[in-house]
Design an enzyme around this catalytic site. Sequence first.
Site, PDB file in Angstrom:
ATOM      1  CE  LYS A 180      -2.074   3.005   1.986  1.00 30.55           C
ATOM      2  NZ  LYS A 180      -1.837   4.230   1.207  1.00 30.55           N
ATOM      3  CD  GLU A 255      12.417   0.282   8.413  1.00 23.95           C
ATOM      4  OE1 GLU A 255      12.115   0.947   7.517  1.00 23.95           O
ATOM      5  OE2 GLU A 255      13.003  -0.905   8.535  1.00 23.95           O
ATOM      6  CB  CYS A 288      13.184   8.829   8.557  1.00 25.53           C
ATOM      7  SG  CYS A 288      13.852   7.781   7.585  1.00 25.53           S
ATOM      8  CD  GLU A 383       9.680  12.929  11.552  1.00 26.48           C
ATOM      9  OE1 GLU A 383       8.664  12.538  11.771  1.00 26.48           O
ATOM     10  OE2 GLU A 383      10.565  12.387  10.969  1.00 26.48           O
TER      11      GLU A 383
HETATM   12  P1  NAD Z   1       2.072   8.698   7.416  1.00 28.80           P
HETATM   13  O1  NAD Z   1       2.008   7.691   8.778  1.00 28.80           O
HETATM   14  O2  NAD Z   1       0.924   9.658   7.248  1.00 28.80           O
HETATM   15  O3  NAD Z   1       1.680   7.878   6.238  1.00 28.80           O
HETATM   16  C1  NAD Z   1       2.698   6.462   5.904  1.00 28.80           C
HETATM   17  C2  NAD Z   1       1.691   5.413   5.164  1.00 28.80           C
HETATM   18  O4  NAD Z   1       0.690   4.829   6.200  1.00 28.80           O
HETATM   19  C3  NAD Z   1       0.959   6.049   3.931  1.00 28.80           C
HETATM   20  O5  NAD Z   1       0.852   4.929   2.973  1.00 28.80           O
HETATM   21  C4  NAD Z   1      -0.251   6.243   4.405  1.00 28.80           C
HETATM   22  O6  NAD Z   1      -1.634   5.991   3.561  1.00 28.80           O
HETATM   23  C5  NAD Z   1      -0.615   4.742   5.428  1.00 28.80           C
HETATM   24  N1  NAD Z   1      -1.686   5.112   6.597  1.00 28.80           N
HETATM   25  C6  NAD Z   1      -2.064   6.203   6.961  1.00 28.80           C
HETATM   26  N2  NAD Z   1      -3.146   5.904   7.825  1.00 28.80           N
HETATM   27  C7  NAD Z   1      -3.021   4.569   8.063  1.00 28.80           C
HETATM   28  C8  NAD Z   1      -3.813   3.425   8.801  1.00 28.80           C
HETATM   29  N3  NAD Z   1      -4.853   3.864   9.669  1.00 28.80           N
HETATM   30  N4  NAD Z   1      -3.816   2.439   8.645  1.00 28.80           N
HETATM   31  C9  NAD Z   1      -2.846   1.914   7.573  1.00 28.80           C
HETATM   32  N5  NAD Z   1      -2.083   2.624   6.776  1.00 28.80           N
HETATM   33  C10 NAD Z   1      -2.165   3.760   7.039  1.00 28.80           C
HETATM   34  O7  NAD Z   1       3.459   9.031   7.175  1.00 28.80           O
HETATM   35  P2  NAD Z   1       4.048   9.946   5.915  1.00 28.80           P
HETATM   36  O8  NAD Z   1       3.535  11.443   6.247  1.00 28.80           O
HETATM   37  O9  NAD Z   1       3.631   9.277   4.611  1.00 28.80           O
HETATM   38  O10 NAD Z   1       5.520   9.759   6.032  1.00 28.80           O
HETATM   39  C11 NAD Z   1       6.325  10.821   6.998  1.00 28.80           C
HETATM   40  C12 NAD Z   1       6.957   9.980   7.994  1.00 28.80           C
HETATM   41  O11 NAD Z   1       7.384   8.869   7.800  1.00 28.80           O
HETATM   42  C13 NAD Z   1       7.844  10.675   8.838  1.00 28.80           C
HETATM   43  O12 NAD Z   1       7.380  10.557  10.311  1.00 28.80           O
HETATM   44  C14 NAD Z   1       8.928  10.069   8.691  1.00 28.80           C
HETATM   45  O13 NAD Z   1       9.997  10.342   9.762  1.00 28.80           O
HETATM   46  C15 NAD Z   1       8.698   8.695   8.470  1.00 28.80           C
HETATM   47  N6  NAD Z   1       9.535   7.776   7.910  1.00 28.80           N
HETATM   48  C16 NAD Z   1      10.458   6.752   8.479  1.00 28.80           C
HETATM   49  C17 NAD Z   1      11.408   6.313   7.810  1.00 28.80           C
HETATM   50  C18 NAD Z   1      12.249   5.152   8.513  1.00 28.80           C
HETATM   51  O14 NAD Z   1      12.759   4.328   7.925  1.00 28.80           O
HETATM   52  N7  NAD Z   1      12.216   5.087   9.787  1.00 28.80           N
HETATM   53  C19 NAD Z   1      11.737   6.428   6.554  1.00 28.80           C
HETATM   54  C20 NAD Z   1      10.737   7.360   5.637  1.00 28.80           C
HETATM   55  C21 NAD Z   1       9.894   8.015   6.603  1.00 28.80           C
END
Ligand code: NAD
Length: 487
Positions: A180, A255, A288, A383
């Site tokens: 997804k 992650e 991240c 963040e």
């Molecule tokens: P997000 O949590 O808003 O969304 C991530 C994914 O989760 C998207 O595909 C979204 O559609 C999905 N999602 C949202 N609600 C959901 C639910 N209820 N059930 C299942 N899936 C759901 O994050 P974002 O804004 O897309 O990404 C930014 C974040 O990701 C930042 O906090 C960043 O630090 C983190 N990040 C972490 C890493 C790592 O490796 N640690 C790498 C990249 C980004």
Amino acid sequence: MPDNITVAGIAVDTRHWIGGRRVASAGTFTDHSPIDGSVLGEIARGGPAEAEAAVAAARDAFPDWAGTSRSERARILHAIADGVEKRMEELAIVETTDNGALLRSHRRGVMPRVAHNFRFFADWLLQLDHEDFETRGHTNHVSWDPAGPCVLITPWNAPLMLATWKVAPALAAGDTVVLKPAEWSPLTASLLADIAAEAGLPAGVLNVVQGHGSEVGDALTSHPDVRRISFTGSVPTARRIAASAAANLTPLSLELGGKSPLLVFADADLDLAVDLAVEQYDNAGQVCLAGTRLLVEESVAEEFTRRFVQRASALTQGDPRDEATDIGPTIHPRQLEKIDGFVQRAVAAGARAVIGGHRKDGQYYAPTLLTDVAQNSEIVQEEVFGPVLTLQTFAGEDEAVRLANDTRFGLAATVATGDRDRAERITARLVAGTVWVNCFFVRDLKAPFGGSRQSGVGREGGTWSFDFYCDLKNTVTAPKGWNQDHG
Ligand code: NAD
């Protein structure tokens, strides 16, 4: 709704990929380019029905894929890598148009790494082993059994890189996948489905469901047939996913976000330290691992700031397709709003913007450095996920470590010092999944990757990925009890 859109002349299917077929949805969502806000197209908007269909396809495809020999799985993974390499330029262009990160990085760093994700886990699979051992004459044999259908949920900041970092080891392990991708950057996942099918991956082994996480996510993460969930994204979403997965106690790998420190000691090569600090604006700070908290030893803080401002002011911000651009746009108007909200609240609380501190035209945010920030303030603790750094000073190692560790995150840390003994002392005391000394973003797929505290749960990479995506089984065989015929 049209089934295909064209992005810079490249056709991308906007439907889901389920059970080896393209599947439309009744509803759609609009995908925009962050470069200029233009509409790229209408994308299939999945919900519980599509989630159910994709998990069913992954479940049905699982026995055959799990029973496929390791060498055959590895061969197909290499064929997928070949496909990625063949379409590297197209993938780079589509990704840049969809998520706004630099085209030159996609061309030269990210897409080669996407191919490498497949090659690396294919090769690692072939040498994955445990030595048998003996217990009072009995043989212990540890095997890496495929676990089942996996749900992989990824964010928008490095869409295909992060997706394949999960898809490749899951497929190598003999698992089937429902991917997804994030709704703000859905396109390259669709191209990956084409590439995997062309490479001979059987129908149902990789499925892609598009849509909003809030609409399709729960049906995926609470499904009783799902055996693993690997999620990269934000802490609040991780909490919802963990709660949803709790119904079936589905194992999770998380992650998550970070607020990583970059420590600069007075004995550091200051130009190197400044280079490392300026690098944190990469991908408009939407990384991240970014070391967004600059912690600089008091005695060099003034000189460090002077050189930093000089270097940062020379960065070019603009269209990410232009080879000369250093910083592109933020992903979405909502992200831009969020970034500016953090900065304006920090300034209202007494922070000083040494550079930046404001929006620019379109979805661009000026690279920003804030000083005069309190350790317990929002801007230091939360963040931002934008091109915003804070600078604080410290006196001595104890204070440096105290400030560095004083957030709820623990994803990464970077240390700039010219003293090896100090580097050892400091790195031993830092709470972080990855620590870099006098370097940044050097990542080997063999290494464990993940975060401490609220930056994550579990580690992936090398054998750690197989630990997660496999059911490890120990078979103990007695030396006696055999029929004579079967010796
Ligand atoms: P997000 O949590 O808003 O969304 C991530 C994914 O989760 C998207 O595909 C979204 O559609 C999905 N999602 C949202 N609600 C959901 C639910 N209820 N059930 C299942 N899936 C759901 O994050 P974002 O804004 O897309 O990404 C930014 C974040 O990701 C930042 O906090 C960043 O630090 C983190 N990040 C972490 C890493 C790592 O490796 N640690 C790498 C990249 C980004």
